[in-house]
Design an enzyme around this catalytic site. Structure first.
Site, PDB file in Angstrom:
ATOM      1  N   MET A 137      -8.129   9.438  17.271  1.00 60.89           N
ATOM      2  CA  MET A 137      -6.982   8.759  17.871  1.00 60.89           C
ATOM      3  C   MET A 137      -7.430   7.662  18.834  1.00 60.89           C
ATOM      4  O   MET A 137      -6.826   6.604  18.913  1.00 60.89           O
ATOM      5  CB  MET A 137      -6.108   9.780  18.604  1.00 60.89           C
ATOM      6  CG  MET A 137      -4.633   9.412  18.557  1.00 60.89           C
ATOM      7  SD  MET A 137      -3.664  10.518  19.529  1.00 60.89           S
ATOM      8  CE  MET A 137      -3.779  12.026  18.635  1.00 60.89           C
ATOM      9  N   ALA A 138      -8.522   7.940  19.543  1.00 53.65           N
ATOM     10  CA  ALA A 138      -9.052   6.937  20.476  1.00 53.65           C
ATOM     11  C   ALA A 138      -9.529   5.716  19.714  1.00 53.65           C
ATOM     12  O   ALA A 138      -9.271   4.574  20.110  1.00 53.65           O
ATOM     13  CB  ALA A 138     -10.194   7.544  21.271  1.00 53.65           C
ATOM     14  N   CYS A 173       0.828  -1.212   0.000  1.00 45.93           N
ATOM     15  CA  CYS A 173       0.000   0.000   0.000  1.00 45.93           C
ATOM     16  C   CYS A 173       0.863   1.263   0.000  1.00 45.93           C
ATOM     17  O   CYS A 173       0.396   2.331  -0.383  1.00 45.93           O
ATOM     18  CB  CYS A 173      -0.932   0.001   1.196  1.00 45.93           C
ATOM     19  SG  CYS A 173      -0.084  -0.251   2.760  1.00 45.93           S
ATOM     20  N   GLY A 213     -16.411   8.596  24.975  1.00 48.85           N
ATOM     21  CA  GLY A 213     -16.402   9.591  23.908  1.00 48.85           C
ATOM     22  C   GLY A 213     -15.912   8.955  22.623  1.00 48.85           C
ATOM     23  O   GLY A 213     -15.780   7.732  22.530  1.00 48.85           O
TER      24      GLY A 213
END
Lengths: 257, 425
Positions: free
Chosen positions: B193-194, B51, B189
């Site tokens: 990034m989480a 990729c 939440g």
């Protein structure tokens, strides 16, 4: 120990394998030597300080090989070989006083008492080692500063599990060791309990480990607290093994003349 | 001497949209290798496509065939050359070899040190071998690339350090818990990034994922995405009893989890270890929780510090890895040089033998009185003279040294003896 020191820095598995192999070979030679000495003495070679330290080293070596086989906690070898080196250095340095074998210290219960106590103490010694490794790793993680040891030590959970296993194994052996000691005392001196200093300290150490296990099971004393307790427990154990005999006396004093 | 050429585009030279257009699927790779195998202008070839890169490594029969290969890419991918020519890099000789070694050792990857690349290079090589597109040179070169990659992996810490926030968080989790597959994760939440950290954790087969969001519908859709379960945001404290890793990324202006809440939760979870990853700015997790026994809190700054330290360490290791690549390059170059020396020596030998044989035949035609054993003796003598005459030059050519340019002496030898050698096959 030098091999494990190299392994700590270079993290090469072949260095660790070589170090473990040499340790296993040393333990095997030591075992043969103790058996030969025992046959010569017609009893356990445990009649003076040198012989007691030698027996302790053998127990630590044997228990380390077992824990290594079970958990493959490679870095624990650094602590174990360090302890072994210290014990064997003392064996080499301390003069081996000639002792007439005491006919009293023989028989099944005495044999069982010595083997169980020494292997139990060795297991608790390794629990202390795992506890020290835990505190080092935890310090880095909690202090937000994963440094030199971060990559070189396994996870906190794993170290805690090894330490806990060593504590439960050591505690069980220590318990049976004390029980066989009481039975032996009854057979020789006519009573289970004689308020000997060593007996008092041994039961005190046993209570410390019992409290640790209880707190772990019922109050969640795991991780850091458990690691600190295992170090404190082993310090008390080491004092009971040597300090009591050398400083406070008692009828166990004969083993460390 | 054979020329090694590498043409390619990677994440540094081409945007992802172009890389997608240029990438070769498995079948396309096979077709391309078949094409090169049939092409008389190309001696050996290897196509490597992931990729992040598309590279064609080849050895031309004559010239450099760069335009031909670029045209092939254009035809094969149905892209005008003008659309991708500026994104291509062309490496020849040492530069091509060095580049390939660096690629295999993961020194040219987007995430330097990532371990997957070596497997991909090996797969590309296996495909080339299977098709029969690679030969002596590429076989040797690729094996050298694998050995240098192995050495870099073993003797440098280049792949040891997490150099992204989410990787650093996972690395910490791995040093806190012994087996992530037995652990549960709660996502508070939702942030990019989480979610990335959760995806990394899913790669470690975490037991289950719980999502808590102020908007329950969002929590539900995220939970579906991660094949987990959703809870109301107000249930987050109760959920602490059952989860081991909390990744928080809400837009809250105050702490969503306080020290007292966690202290209460620790009793409910029998003081089992709990790890908070706080990616939110402003912070979601009370930093005081880090003082609670068996609870660890890392916020975005803590993770950034780890990443920066790791990047610095990695740069030091990259220098070491570069040295390994150069050593491998020198050794490979030396081997390549020896490939040319053997045919040169053989050609000198053949030429001298031909000369003495020709002169011997010419002389012998005028000496009819010689006995057969005399003829044999003279033939042996002339050949011995020829052999002795070239002995020192041959010895000089064979004795390749580390501090000399063997190709220069080979060229001189060829010119001295007027050899017109074809390239070794």
């Amino acid at each position: 120990m030098a091999g494990y020191g190299c392994y700590l820095f270079h993290q090469k598995d072949r260095i660790q394998r070589l170090s473990l192999g040499l340790t296993a070979l040393a333990v095997a030679i030591h075992l043969v030597a103790v058996i030969v000495q025992g046959i010569g003495m017609k009893g356990l070679p445990i009649h003076n300080l040198v012989q007691s330290l030698s027996m302790a080293a053998l127990a630590v070596g044997g228990m380390f090989l077992y824990i290594q086989y079970r958990f493959n906690l490679k870095i624990l070898g650094l602590f174990a070989t360090g302890l072994l080196s210290l014990l064997m250095l003392a064996v080499v340095i301390i003069p081996d006083t000639a002792v007439e074998p005491d006919k009293v210290i023989r028989g099944f219960w005495f044999f069982a008492h010595i083997i169980l106590i020494f292997t139990g103490e060795a297991a608790l010694g390794l629990a202390c080692g795992a506890g020290i490794l835990y505190l080092i790793q935890e310090q880095g993680i909690r202090g937000k500063n994963p440094g030199f040891f971060f990559k070189r030590l396994p996870s906190l959970d794993f170290l805690d599990m090894v330490s806990y296993t060593c504590i439960t194994t050591g505690f069980a052996l220590l318990t049976f060791g004390l029980v066989t000691g009481f039975i032996y005392a009854k057979a020789i001196w006519g009573s289970f309990w004689g308020w000997d200093v060593k007996e008092v300290f041994s039961v005190g150490v046993w209570l410390v480990y019992a409290a640790l296990l209880h707190l772990r099971l019922y109050s969640g004393w795991r991780g850091r607290k458990s690691a600190i307790m295992s170090i404190v427990g082993f310090a008390m154990l080491a004092f009971t093994f040597l300090g009591v005999n050398l400083i406070l006396g008692g009828h166990h004093q004969d083993f460390t003349r | 001497m054979s020329k090694i050429i590498l043409i390619g585009a990677n994440h540094k030279t081409a945007p992802v949209a172009l890389r997608e257009k240029l990438s070769f699927s498995g079948d396309e790779t096979l077709a391309a290798l078949e094409h090169f195998k049939q092409d008389d202008r190309i001696k050996e070839a290897l196509v490597f496509s992931t990729c992040n890169r598309m590279e064609i490594l080849y050895i031309p029969e004559t010239g450099d065939q760069i335009d031909a290969v670029i045209q092939f890419i254009s035809d094969h991918k149905q892209l005008p050359v003008s659309e991708f020519r500026s994104s291509l890099y062309v490496h020849e000789g040492d530069a091509a070899i060095r580049h390939m070694f660096c690629v295999a050792a993961s020194l040219d990857s987007m995430m330097v040190g990532e371990p997957q690349i070596l497997g991909q290079v090996k797969q590309a090589y296996k495909t080339a071998v299977k098709v029969g597109a690679s030969g002596v040179l590429l076989n040797r070169m690729m094996h050298k690339a694998f050995s240098v990659a192995k050495r870099v992996r073993k003797e440098t810490g280049i792949g040891d350090n997490a150099v992204s926030i989410s990787y650093a968080a996972i690395e910490l989790a791995n040093k806190i818990f012994s087996d992530l597959s037995t652990k549960s994760v709660m996502l508070l939440g939702a942030g990019e990034m989480a979610e990335l950290a959760v995806e990394h954790l899913m790669n470690h087969n975490v037991k289950n994922i719980v999502v808590a969001n102020r908007t329950f519908e969002n929590a539900l859709s995220l939970a579906r995405k991660f094949n987990g379960s959703a809870v109301q945001f107000e249930e987050r404290e109760a959920a602490l009893a059952d989860v081991d890793i909390i990744i928080s990324s809400t837009g809250a202006t105050e702490y969503v989890l306080t020290r007292d809440q966690v202290k209460r939760a620790m009793k409910a979870r029998n003081h089992n270890t709990i790890f908070f990853i706080d990616i939110a700015v402003p912070r979601d997790i009370d930093p005081g929780i880090n003082k609670v026994s068996n609870a660890y809190v890392y916020d975005i700054d803590d993770l950034k510090n780890i990443v920066e330290t790791n990047i610095q360490q990695r740069e030091q290791e990259t220098v070491k890895a570069g040295r390994f690549v150069e050593e491998a390059l020198v050794s490979f170059r030396k081997w390549m040089g020896s490939l040319s020396i053997v045919p040169t020596i053989k050609a000198i030998n053949d030429k001298m033998t031909a000369i003495v044989d020709m002169e011997f035949e010419k002389t012998l035609s005028r000496l009819n009185h010689l006995a057969p054993e005399d003829v044999d003796a003279i033939r042996r003598m002339t050949r011995a003279i020829a052999s002795r005459a070239i002995h020192d030059p041959v010895l000089f050519l064979r004795n390749t040294g580390d501090h000399r340019d063997d190709s220069l002496y080979l060229n001189v030898a060829r010119q001295l003896f007027n050899l017109d050698l074809p390239d070794p096959k």
